[in-house]
Scaffold this motif. Structure first.
Motif, PDB file in Angstrom:
ATOM      1  N   TRP A   1       0.826  -1.195   0.000  1.00  8.28           N
ATOM      2  CA  TRP A   1       0.000   0.000   0.000  1.00  8.28           C
ATOM      3  C   TRP A   1       0.873   1.262   0.000  1.00  8.28           C
ATOM      4  O   TRP A   1       0.558   2.257  -0.651  1.00  8.28           O
ATOM      5  CB  TRP A   1      -0.944  -0.012   1.194  1.00  8.28           C
ATOM      6  CG  TRP A   1      -1.849   1.178   1.317  1.00  8.28           C
ATOM      7  CD1 TRP A   1      -2.059   1.944   2.421  1.00  8.28           C
ATOM      8  CD2 TRP A   1      -2.690   1.744   0.310  1.00  8.28           C
ATOM      9  NE1 TRP A   1      -2.956   2.947   2.170  1.00  8.28           N
ATOM     10  CE2 TRP A   1      -3.368   2.842   0.869  1.00  8.28           C
ATOM     11  CE3 TRP A   1      -2.928   1.433  -1.027  1.00  8.28           C
ATOM     12  CZ2 TRP A   1      -4.265   3.628   0.152  1.00  8.28           C
ATOM     13  CZ3 TRP A   1      -3.833   2.221  -1.751  1.00  8.28           C
ATOM     14  CH2 TRP A   1      -4.484   3.294  -1.168  1.00  8.28           C
ATOM     15  N   GLU A   2       2.005   1.197   0.706  1.00  8.43           N
ATOM     16  CA  GLU A   2       2.943   2.323   0.683  1.00  8.43           C
ATOM     17  C   GLU A   2       3.481   2.551  -0.728  1.00  8.43           C
ATOM     18  O   GLU A   2       3.586   3.696  -1.191  1.00  8.43           O
ATOM     19  CB  GLU A   2       4.109   2.073   1.645  1.00  8.43           C
ATOM     20  CG  GLU A   2       5.104   3.228   1.680  1.00  8.43           C
ATOM     21  CD  GLU A   2       6.283   2.991   2.593  1.00  8.43           C
ATOM     22  OE1 GLU A   2       7.230   3.797   2.546  1.00  8.43           O
ATOM     23  OE2 GLU A   2       6.271   1.997   3.341  1.00  8.43           O
ATOM     24  N   VAL A   3       3.799   1.462  -1.425  1.00  8.92           N
ATOM     25  CA  VAL A   3       4.280   1.573  -2.805  1.00  8.92           C
ATOM     26  C   VAL A   3       3.210   2.191  -3.693  1.00  8.92           C
ATOM     27  O   VAL A   3       3.495   3.090  -4.501  1.00  8.92           O
ATOM     28  CB  VAL A   3       4.696   0.191  -3.344  1.00  8.92           C
ATOM     29  CG1 VAL A   3       4.973   0.266  -4.855  1.00  8.92           C
ATOM     30  CG2 VAL A   3       5.937  -0.317  -2.627  1.00  8.92           C
ATOM     31  N   ILE A   4       1.978   1.733  -3.551  1.00  7.86           N
ATOM     32  CA  ILE A   4       0.868   2.258  -4.361  1.00  7.86           C
ATOM     33  C   ILE A   4       0.703   3.757  -4.126  1.00  7.86           C
ATOM     34  O   ILE A   4       0.525   4.543  -5.074  1.00  7.86           O
ATOM     35  CB  ILE A   4      -0.446   1.526  -4.012  1.00  7.86           C
ATOM     36  CG1 ILE A   4      -0.356   0.041  -4.357  1.00  7.86           C
ATOM     37  CG2 ILE A   4      -1.635   2.183  -4.727  1.00  7.86           C
ATOM     38  CD1 ILE A   4      -0.333  -0.274  -5.807  1.00  7.86           C
ATOM     39  N   GLN A   5       0.764   4.163  -2.872  1.00  6.70           N
ATOM     40  CA  GLN A   5       0.602   5.579  -2.559  1.00  6.70           C
ATOM     41  C   GLN A   5       1.751   6.411  -3.125  1.00  6.70           C
ATOM     42  O   GLN A   5       1.536   7.519  -3.619  1.00  6.70           O
ATOM     43  CB  GLN A   5       0.504   5.758  -1.040  1.00  6.70           C
ATOM     44  CG  GLN A   5      -0.806   5.226  -0.462  1.00  6.70           C
ATOM     45  CD  GLN A   5      -0.882   5.370   1.049  1.00  6.70           C
ATOM     46  OE1 GLN A   5      -0.066   4.819   1.776  1.00  6.70           O
ATOM     47  NE2 GLN A   5      -1.835   6.141   1.510  1.00  6.70           N
ATOM     48  N   ARG A   6       2.952   5.887  -3.062  1.00  9.83           N
ATOM     49  CA  ARG A   6       4.100   6.617  -3.600  1.00  9.83           C
ATOM     50  C   ARG A   6       4.034   6.691  -5.123  1.00  9.83           C
ATOM     51  O   ARG A   6       4.452   7.693  -5.721  1.00  9.83           O
ATOM     52  CB  ARG A   6       5.404   5.949  -3.167  1.00  9.83           C
ATOM     53  CG  ARG A   6       5.692   6.069  -1.686  1.00  9.83           C
ATOM     54  CD  ARG A   6       7.120   5.668  -1.361  1.00  9.83           C
ATOM     55  NE  ARG A   6       7.369   5.666   0.067  1.00  9.83           N
ATOM     56  CZ  ARG A   6       8.569   5.786   0.617  1.00  9.83           C
ATOM     57  NH1 ARG A   6       9.640   5.940  -0.156  1.00  9.83           N
ATOM     58  NH2 ARG A   6       8.718   5.758   1.922  1.00  9.83           N
TER      59      ARG A   6
END
Length: 279
Positions: free
Chosen positions: A152-157
């Protein structure tokens, strides 16, 4: 709360593509997740496989998958992007709207979340003109993106609305995480939900996680995590998820059966979940 729409991966069945599609349709499923090998490995060639899929009348939930994607550089990155482009071209001919992508699994990879996000952003942007979305799925044995918090952190970034998450119950439950651990992820970010059970009641060792994932998954209701899987289905529906729920089960025992025999496990799992979520 709406009723879930269940589908199955062709990679969960053995036999020719035609045999698989017929068994899936006869079992009352309206959608299918396709494996790229099913299309390229057909005696009729890729064009013949595409025609078979279209003639089946089944909706295509997704194509899997571009593996080991994100965080590479140089020739490896160029190769991965070219492979993804070939998949996107194939999907345009199929009318398939979701490409599943999984992260690098080499222990030699240096963790660089920003680079992974950048690569996924580039791929998601590339897919926009074709009307295809990218679904990113973490792998518990990946050194870079091993869980849904990291994914989810990757998606947000990456910050690209054409990029979402593929929720795999195995990847969630193999680390003993509950559906509530997904609370920060909105329904709009969930591209697909894959369902499978397994026998172990504790967190498997890393090598065992890989072995179970590839050879010993079970259908919901046949393993030790059926209640949690039913909760995941209810949780996703309650958040407003309207996509498909895919039986994504890889088991050597099932692959030794005919498609007609093997898919009965999926039929039983479908009824088992519906009964427990009150549908």
């Amino acid at each position: 709360m709406q009723s879930p729409n269940f589908a199955i991966s062709t990679l969960s069945l053995t036999g020719s593509l035609d045999e698989k599609l017929i068994a899936i349709k006869h079992a009352g499923f309206s959608a299918v997740e396709l494996g790229a090998l099913d299309l390229s490995g057909s005696a009729e060639g890729v064009s013949g496989s595409i025609q078979r899929v279209k003639q089946s009348g089944l909706k295509i939930s997704a194509l899997q998958e571009v593996k080991d994607f994100g965080g590479h550089s140089g020739r490896i990155l160029a190769y991965k992007m070219e492979l993804a482009k070939s998949y996107l071209q194939l999907m345009s001919k199929l009318g398939c709207k979701l490409l599943i992508v999984t992260p690098a699994t080499s222990t030699q990879m240096k963790l660089d979340i920003e680079r992974v996000a950048s690569d996924l952003r580039a791929l998601a942007t590339l897919a926009i003109p074709k009307g295809i979305r990218i679904g990113f799925k973490p792998l518990s044995w990946s050194p870079s993106v091993s869980n849904y918090a990291a994914a989810w952190e990757v998606i947000q970034r990456a910050d690209n609305s054409n990029l979402g998450l593929v929720l795999d119950s195995y990847q969630l439950l193999a680390q003993m995480n509950s559906p509530q651990s997904l609370e920060d992820i909105p329904a709009s970010a969930i591209s697909l939900v894959q369902l499978s059970d397994f026998a172990s009641t504790s967190v498997p060792l890393m090598e065992d996680q890989i072995n179970i994932a590839r050879h010993h998954r079970l259908y919901p209701g046949e393993g030790s995590h059926g209640v949690a899987i039913s909760e995941l289905v209810s949780y996703c529906l309650g958040k407003g998820y309207t996509g498909d729920f895919i039986f994504d089960v890889y088991n050597d025992k099932y692959l030794a059966l005919s498609p007609e025999e093997s898919i009965q496990h999926a039929v039983h799992a479908r009824e088992w979940i519906l009964e427990r979520i009150g549908h």
